[in-house]
Motif scaffolding. Sequence first.
Motif, PDB file in Angstrom:
ATOM      1  N   SER A  83       0.684 -10.748 -16.653  1.00 41.70           N
ATOM      2  CA  SER A  83      -0.634 -10.122 -16.702  1.00 41.70           C
ATOM      3  C   SER A  83      -1.671 -11.040 -17.323  1.00 41.70           C
ATOM      4  O   SER A  83      -2.878 -10.923 -17.049  1.00 41.70           O
ATOM      5  CB  SER A  83      -0.561  -8.809 -17.486  1.00 41.70           C
ATOM      6  OG  SER A  83      -0.308  -9.060 -18.858  1.00 41.70           O
ATOM      7  N   SER A 101       3.520   2.146  -7.820  1.00 40.35           N
ATOM      8  CA  SER A 101       2.222   2.525  -8.386  1.00 40.35           C
ATOM      9  C   SER A 101       1.839   3.953  -8.015  1.00 40.35           C
ATOM     10  O   SER A 101       1.069   4.599  -8.740  1.00 40.35           O
ATOM     11  CB  SER A 101       1.129   1.559  -7.916  1.00 40.35           C
ATOM     12  OG  SER A 101       1.051   1.498  -6.513  1.00 40.35           O
ATOM     13  N   ASP A 210      -4.443  -1.513  -8.811  1.00 36.62           N
ATOM     14  CA  ASP A 210      -4.624  -2.951  -8.568  1.00 36.62           C
ATOM     15  C   ASP A 210      -3.459  -3.530  -7.759  1.00 36.62           C
ATOM     16  O   ASP A 210      -3.019  -4.650  -8.007  1.00 36.62           O
ATOM     17  CB  ASP A 210      -4.755  -3.672  -9.914  1.00 36.62           C
ATOM     18  CG  ASP A 210      -5.502  -4.984  -9.808  1.00 36.62           C
ATOM     19  OD1 ASP A 210      -6.306  -5.137  -8.878  1.00 36.62           O
ATOM     20  OD2 ASP A 210      -5.278  -5.863 -10.660  1.00 36.62           O
ATOM     21  N   ALA A 211      -2.981  -2.772  -6.782  1.00 32.43           N
ATOM     22  CA  ALA A 211      -1.738  -3.106  -6.086  1.00 32.43           C
ATOM     23  C   ALA A 211      -1.787  -4.433  -5.333  1.00 32.43           C
ATOM     24  O   ALA A 211      -0.738  -5.051  -5.103  1.00 32.43           O
ATOM     25  CB  ALA A 211      -1.368  -1.975  -5.125  1.00 32.43           C
ATOM     26  N   SER A 213      -3.833  -7.258  -6.031  1.00 31.19           N
ATOM     27  CA  SER A 213      -4.584  -8.317  -6.693  1.00 31.19           C
ATOM     28  C   SER A 213      -3.941  -9.692  -6.585  1.00 31.19           C
ATOM     29  O   SER A 213      -4.647 -10.713  -6.593  1.00 31.19           O
ATOM     30  CB  SER A 213      -4.790  -7.973  -8.169  1.00 31.19           C
ATOM     31  OG  SER A 213      -3.550  -7.791  -8.831  1.00 31.19           O
ATOM     32  N   ASN A 237      -0.064  -1.255 -11.187  1.00 30.42           N
ATOM     33  CA  ASN A 237       0.291  -2.357 -10.303  1.00 30.42           C
ATOM     34  C   ASN A 237       1.725  -2.149  -9.834  1.00 30.42           C
ATOM     35  O   ASN A 237       2.396  -1.196 -10.256  1.00 30.42           O
ATOM     36  CB  ASN A 237       0.119  -3.708 -11.001  1.00 30.42           C
ATOM     37  CG  ASN A 237      -0.281  -4.809 -10.030  1.00 30.42           C
ATOM     38  OD1 ASN A 237       0.246  -4.890  -8.917  1.00 30.42           O
ATOM     39  ND2 ASN A 237      -1.203  -5.665 -10.443  1.00 30.42           N
TER      40      ASN A 237
END
Length: 401
Positions: A83, A101, A210-211, A213, A237
């Motif tokens: 992250s 998610s 934010d799957a 990104s 995520n």
Amino acid sequence: MSQTVDSFSFAKRIPATPSIGSTTVTKQDHVHLSFGFAAPHLFPIEQLSQSAAEAVTLHGRKALQYSGSVGPGQILKWIQARSQVHGIHVELDQILVTYGSTQGIDLATRILVEPGDHVWVESPSFFSALQAFRTAEAEITSFPIDEEGVRVDLIEHALLNAKQNGKPLPKFLYTMPTYHNPGGVTLSVERRKRLVQLAEIYNFFILEDDAYSELNFTGNRYPPLYTLFPERVIYLNTFSKIIAPGLRLGWIFADSNVIAKIKLLNLGGSIGVFTQEIVAKLLDGFAFQEHVDSLIDHYRQQRDVMANAVKNSFGEHVTFHLPEGGFYIWLRFADEVNTSDFLEDAANRGVSFVDGKSFYVNPEGFQYARLCFSYVSEDQIVRGVQSFADAYFAYINKAVS
């Protein structure tokens, strides 16, 4: 011996679930442009096979217990470290592993929303999220997107109006700010900053999905909303887009108090602990960034093939925003077009897509369609888009005849 079984009254909070997209294509050479799936040939099969064998051999008896062995702890540390590439710095007690998610959406909704509470969303929005909010009996209000993401100015106006007139404020806003599904757009930095300011001023949560990104085609980076206001952002995520969706592993970042409340809903204990053991073994020594780079190269090429196919097959009959990442191209037809009306004909021609209305809270979006470029081959993309265009032109020719 046959007998009659009385009908049964199920819980009213469970809404009727419509079929999403055309998934009944039966031709041998069918093309599923409706499936939002990762490319199966990019799954790290050999590495996963070896990781599964090692998980059994080295930690089998503990790994198969409720809490697993060393894998779940290693997964948390890997997520924490990865992250930081995206500017997110979290403590371990701010991370919770989930069954993808989508479970994160459900869990967050369950701790935040009572029946009748208000949830605000983008328009269009991810249909599974809308289903979760409906099941929670939330009052859903939607706000349109444009090429810079959701219209934060309209959200601000609605918040001010609600405050001044004693109307309910949202418990949370659900958003996919980066590589939106289905719209393909990305929320601008200026709008991100204003959105989190509004969350602070009006005291609501933001549920940030934010799957996609990691699937960044341009190299442009956008700060996750979580980095701007971690106290009021719940971040989601998943490994589904970057390793394999069948693993059913995702994660939540949130304030530790929020995570503690969500954990109370995990009645069965830890999530998929043996799968976590396997993934932990995979990630230990796995050239993850090289893997992600290969995904980006492939999906960028797929996007370009689809964009060219749409231009060649439809000409001026559609418009779309070229996505900077993710899986989807979101087509807009003329306002009088209803894409639901040629779903069946497209299926008969061997191609599936998702009609626009499936992504909206209210009866709207009929002139839109979502196409997925990630799952099928380049040849299938070209053939599928052409078959889709054939169905469309047959539809409009019939309308004018």
